[in-house]
Design a protein around this motif. Structure first.
Motif, PDB file in Angstrom:
ATOM      1  N   PRO B  99     -82.538 -12.971  67.712  1.00 24.42           N
ATOM      2  CA  PRO B  99     -81.031 -13.599  67.893  1.00 24.42           C
ATOM      3  C   PRO B  99     -79.864 -12.562  67.730  1.00 24.42           C
ATOM      4  CG  PRO B  99     -82.223 -15.182  66.711  1.00 24.42           C
ATOM      5  CD  PRO B  99     -82.843 -14.181  66.706  1.00 24.42           C
ATOM      6  N   GLU B 100     -79.791 -11.800  66.668  1.00 25.44           N
ATOM      7  CA  GLU B 100     -78.787 -11.052  66.371  1.00 25.44           C
ATOM      8  C   GLU B 100     -78.703  -9.755  67.610  1.00 25.44           C
ATOM      9  OE1 GLU B 100     -81.746 -10.643  63.264  1.00 25.44           O
ATOM     10  OE2 GLU B 100     -80.590 -12.263  64.139  1.00 25.44           O
ATOM     11  N   LYS B 101     -79.899  -9.275  67.832  1.00 24.85           N
ATOM     12  CA  LYS B 101     -80.143  -8.432  68.767  1.00 24.85           C
ATOM     13  C   LYS B 101     -79.596  -8.870  70.187  1.00 24.85           C
ATOM     14  CE  LYS B 101     -83.211  -4.826  67.388  1.00 24.85           C
ATOM     15  NZ  LYS B 101     -84.634  -4.174  67.451  1.00 24.85           N
ATOM     16  N   VAL B 102     -79.882 -10.089  70.445  1.00 24.85           N
ATOM     17  CA  VAL B 102     -79.766 -10.673  71.632  1.00 24.85           C
ATOM     18  C   VAL B 102     -77.988 -10.475  71.986  1.00 24.85           C
ATOM     19  CG1 VAL B 102     -79.365 -12.848  73.130  1.00 24.85           C
ATOM     20  CG2 VAL B 102     -81.418 -12.249  71.955  1.00 24.85           C
ATOM     21  N   VAL B 103     -77.414 -10.718  70.880  1.00 22.63           N
ATOM     22  CA  VAL B 103     -75.710 -10.876  70.752  1.00 22.63           C
ATOM     23  C   VAL B 103     -75.369  -9.426  70.968  1.00 22.63           C
ATOM     24  CG1 VAL B 103     -74.024 -11.392  69.569  1.00 22.63           C
ATOM     25  CG2 VAL B 103     -75.676 -13.031  69.842  1.00 22.63           C
ATOM     26  N   SER B 104     -76.050  -8.450  69.952  1.00 21.90           N
ATOM     27  CA  SER B 104     -75.660  -7.011  70.217  1.00 21.90           C
ATOM     28  C   SER B 104     -75.900  -6.300  71.442  1.00 21.90           C
ATOM     29  CB  SER B 104     -76.098  -6.158  68.868  1.00 21.90           C
ATOM     30  OG  SER B 104     -77.396  -6.252  69.264  1.00 21.90           O
ATOM     31  N   ASN B 105     -76.930  -6.649  72.111  1.00 20.76           N
ATOM     32  CA  ASN B 105     -77.084  -6.356  73.503  1.00 20.76           C
ATOM     33  C   ASN B 105     -76.217  -6.694  74.501  1.00 20.76           C
ATOM     34  OD1 ASN B 105     -79.366  -4.555  73.500  1.00 20.76           O
ATOM     35  ND2 ASN B 105     -80.629  -6.048  72.899  1.00 20.76           N
ATOM     36  N   MET B 128     -82.699 -20.375  70.999  1.00 19.28           N
ATOM     37  CA  MET B 128     -81.316 -20.428  71.842  1.00 19.28           C
ATOM     38  C   MET B 128     -80.459 -20.881  70.624  1.00 19.28           C
ATOM     39  SD  MET B 128     -80.595 -22.973  74.731  1.00 19.28           S
ATOM     40  CE  MET B 128     -81.574 -24.468  74.471  1.00 19.28           C
ATOM     41  N   TYR B 129     -80.659 -21.698  69.859  1.00 19.79           N
ATOM     42  CA  TYR B 129     -79.520 -22.467  69.052  1.00 19.79           C
ATOM     43  C   TYR B 129     -78.860 -21.194  68.010  1.00 19.79           C
ATOM     44  CZ  TYR B 129     -77.131 -25.169  65.316  1.00 19.79           C
ATOM     45  OH  TYR B 129     -76.201 -25.778  64.638  1.00 19.79           O
ATOM     46  N   ASP B 130     -79.885 -20.533  67.305  1.00 21.58           N
ATOM     47  CA  ASP B 130     -79.528 -19.479  66.502  1.00 21.58           C
ATOM     48  C   ASP B 130     -78.841 -18.260  67.133  1.00 21.58           C
ATOM     49  OD1 ASP B 130     -80.808 -20.874  64.471  1.00 21.58           O
ATOM     50  OD2 ASP B 130     -82.466 -19.529  64.178  1.00 21.58           O
ATOM     51  N   THR B 131     -79.038 -17.982  68.367  1.00 22.95           N
ATOM     52  CA  THR B 131     -78.543 -17.133  69.196  1.00 22.95           C
ATOM     53  C   THR B 131     -77.191 -17.670  69.456  1.00 22.95           C
ATOM     54  OG1 THR B 131     -80.661 -16.344  70.064  1.00 22.95           O
ATOM     55  CG2 THR B 131     -78.705 -15.650  71.228  1.00 22.95           C
ATOM     56  N   ALA B 132     -76.767 -18.722  69.975  1.00 22.12           N
ATOM     57  CA  ALA B 132     -75.632 -19.411  70.538  1.00 22.12           C
ATOM     58  C   ALA B 132     -74.764 -19.175  68.903  1.00 22.12           C
ATOM     59  CB  ALA B 132     -75.871 -20.698  70.707  1.00 22.12           C
ATOM     60  N   VAL B 133     -75.123 -19.642  67.967  1.00 21.19           N
ATOM     61  CA  VAL B 133     -74.339 -19.738  66.679  1.00 21.19           C
ATOM     62  C   VAL B 133     -73.681 -18.175  66.523  1.00 21.19           C
ATOM     63  CG1 VAL B 133     -74.341 -20.096  64.272  1.00 21.19           C
ATOM     64  CG2 VAL B 133     -75.465 -21.720  65.734  1.00 21.19           C
TER      65      VAL B 133
END
Lengths: 67, 324
Positions: B99-105, B128-133
Motif C-alpha cells: 500500500p505505501e508504495k502505491v501511494v508513493s508511486n 484497497m482499505y489499507d492503501t486508501a487510509v
C-alpha cells in the motif's frame, strides 16, 4: 538469393572482425553452449525463487468461524 | 475438527472448508482462518485519465493511479477484463506493490487519486482499505470502479476513506443479474443507497448490451429509480458494448440504441447522461440550466472545461461534482 546474400554478408562481417573461416563455431558447438546456457539460467531462477522468503498472507477483515 | 469459515465481504457469503478458495478466487481458508491471496500483489498497474474510469464529475482532466488484482465476485458473460477478473491469482503476473508504495508511486506520477478498478476491488478489500487510509493521510483521493456487490458493513467501513465510486449497474432486472452475471440486483441497489448516504461522490455506468438489457422500458425504470433514490444529479454513463468473453455472438451496441437510452434517461429527469466507449457529442457535459457545453471531451481527454469553482461559467448555476 536473399539467403545467399545474407550468408555472404555475414561471412564478410566476421572476416571484418578478423574471424577466420576455420575458427568459426560449428552448429553443434553453438547448440551445446545454447542448451547449457538455458540450463544454467533455469537452475539460477529456481535457486533465486527458493531463496526468496514467502510473504505472510494477510488475514481477511470480514469473516467468521463456523465450527 | 472441520474449521469451516464464512466470508462476510460480499453477498456470495462463501462457506469454505479447509483449503478451499472463495468464489472470487482471491480468498482461502488456511488452518481455519480466512486469508486474502492478493494483498499487495496487483496484476494491473497503470496511470490513467480519471475519465477512463469513467468519472466525468470528479477532478476532470487529472490522472489516477489505477490498480487491480485478479478475481471477481461476479462472473459476467460480457466481462471486458475477463483475462484477469476470471483468473486465479497464481495464474497472473503480479507486481510486489504494498500500500505505501502505491501511494508513493501515485505521488511520483503526479496523480491526484488512486483508483481501485479493472477487476472488482471488493476482492482485494484489505489491500484497497489499507492503501486508501495511507492515501487519504497524504492528500491523495481514493476512487473505485466497482460492481457494488458488497455487504453493508464492509462498504460503510470503506466509505470513510473513499471519495468517489463509479458503480456498474449492469441491468435492472433480477433475471439479468442471475442469468448473465451470476449475482443479484438487490445488493447493488443497496450499495448505491449506502454510498449516497455516506457522502461518497457517485457515478453510475450501464453497459448497454444488444437484446439483453437494451429495453428502453427497463432504462426508464432504472432512471426513475436513480432519480428517486439517489437524486437527479448522479451522472450515468451508457457504455457501448463490444463482443467479449462469452458474448462474442452479439454485435456492438448500435449508436441509435445508446442515443435512445440517453434520451430516455434525460426524459426521466436525470441531469447528466453520457454515452461512453464511442466518440460522440454525448461525452460532453451540458449545463442543466443554460444548456451550454460545460466540459467538452474527446474520448478520455478534456478539451475545454467551463466549470469554475463548481459553477457554470456562463450562468453561474452550481454543477454537481467534485471539482477541486
Amino acid at each position: 538469393m536473399l539467403r545467399m546474400a545474407n550468408a555472404s554478408s555475414a561471412v564478410q562481417l566476421l572476416q571484418g572482425f578478423g574471424v577466420r573461416k576455420e575458427n568459426r563455431m560449428k552448429r553443434r558447438d553453438f547448440l551445446r553452449i545454447f542448451l547449457l546456457g538455458g540450463l544454467f539460467s533455469l537452475f539460477g531462477k529456481k535457486a533465486r525463487a527458493e531463496k526468496k522468503p514467502e510473504k505472510p498472507l494477510k488475514e481477511a477483515m470480514f469473516w467468521k468461524r463456523l465450527d | 475438527m472441520a474449521k469451516r469459515v464464512q466470508c462476510e465481504l460480499c453477498p456470495n457469503g462463501c462457506v469454505l472448508e479447509l483449503g478451499q478458495h472463495s468464489k472470487c478466487r482471491a480468498r482461502m481458508n488456511k488452518d481455519g482462518t480466512l486469508y486474502s491471496l492478493v494483498y499487495g500483489k496487483p496484476c494491473a498497474v497503470h496511470v490513467d485519465p480519471i475519465e477512463k474510469k469513467p468519472f466525468f464529475h470528479f477532478l476532470p482532466g487529472t490522472t489516477a493511479f489505477s490498480i487491480a488484482t485478479a478475481g471477481c465476485v461476479l462472473s459476467c458473460k460480457f466481462c471486458q477484463n475477463w483475462q484477469i477478473s476470471q483468473a486465479k491469482p497464481e495464474d497472473t503476473d503480479t507486481y510486489d506493490l504494498p500500500p505505501e508504495k502505491v501511494v508513493s508511486n501515485a505521488i511520483a506520477y503526479k496523480c491526484r487519486s488512486v483508483t481501485y478498478t479493472y477487476t472488482e476491488p471488493t476482492v482485494f478489500y484489505e489491500y484497497m482499505y489499507d492503501t486508501a487510509v495511507i492515501a487519504k493521510k497524504q492528500g491523495i483521493r481514493n476512487t473505485m470502479h466497482s460492481c457494488g456487490y458488497i455487504n453493508e458493513k464492509p462498504l460503510r467501513t470503506l466509505s470513510k476513506f473513499m471519495d468517489a465510486a463509479d458503480i456498474d449497474l449492469k441491468g435492472f432486472t433480477e433475471d439479468f443479474y442471475s442469468r448473465i452475471c451470476s449475482g443479484s440486483l438487490r445488493p447493488v441497489l443497496n450499495s448505491l443507497v449506502i454510498l449516497k448516504e455516506e457522502g461518497v461522490w457517485l457515478e453510475i455506468t450501464n453497459l448497454v448490451i444488444p437484446t439483453l438489457n437494451d429495453d428502453l422500458n427497463n432504462v426508464r425504470e432504472m432512471s426513475r429509480w436513480i432519480v428517486k433514490n439517489l437524486g437527479a444529479d448522479v451522472p450515468i454513463h451508457f457504455s457501448r458494448f463490444f463482443p467479449h468473453y462469452k458474448l462474442t455472438n452479439l454485435p456492438p451496441t448500435p449508436i441509435e440504441t445508446l442515443e435512445g437510452a440517453r434520451k430516455t434517461a434525460m426524459d426521466a429527469g436525470l441531469k447528466f447522461v453520457y454515452i461512453g466507449n464511442i466518440l460522440h457529442e454525448g461525452e460532453n457535459t451540458f449545463c442543466p440550466k443554460c444548456k451550454k457545453v460545460l466540459i467538452e471531451r474527446m474520448g478520455y481527454f478534456v478539451k475545454q472545461n467551463y466549470v469554475a469553482n463548481g459553477k457554470c461559467k456562463f450562468c453561474s448555476s452550481a454543477v454537481a461534482g467534485v471539482w477541486s
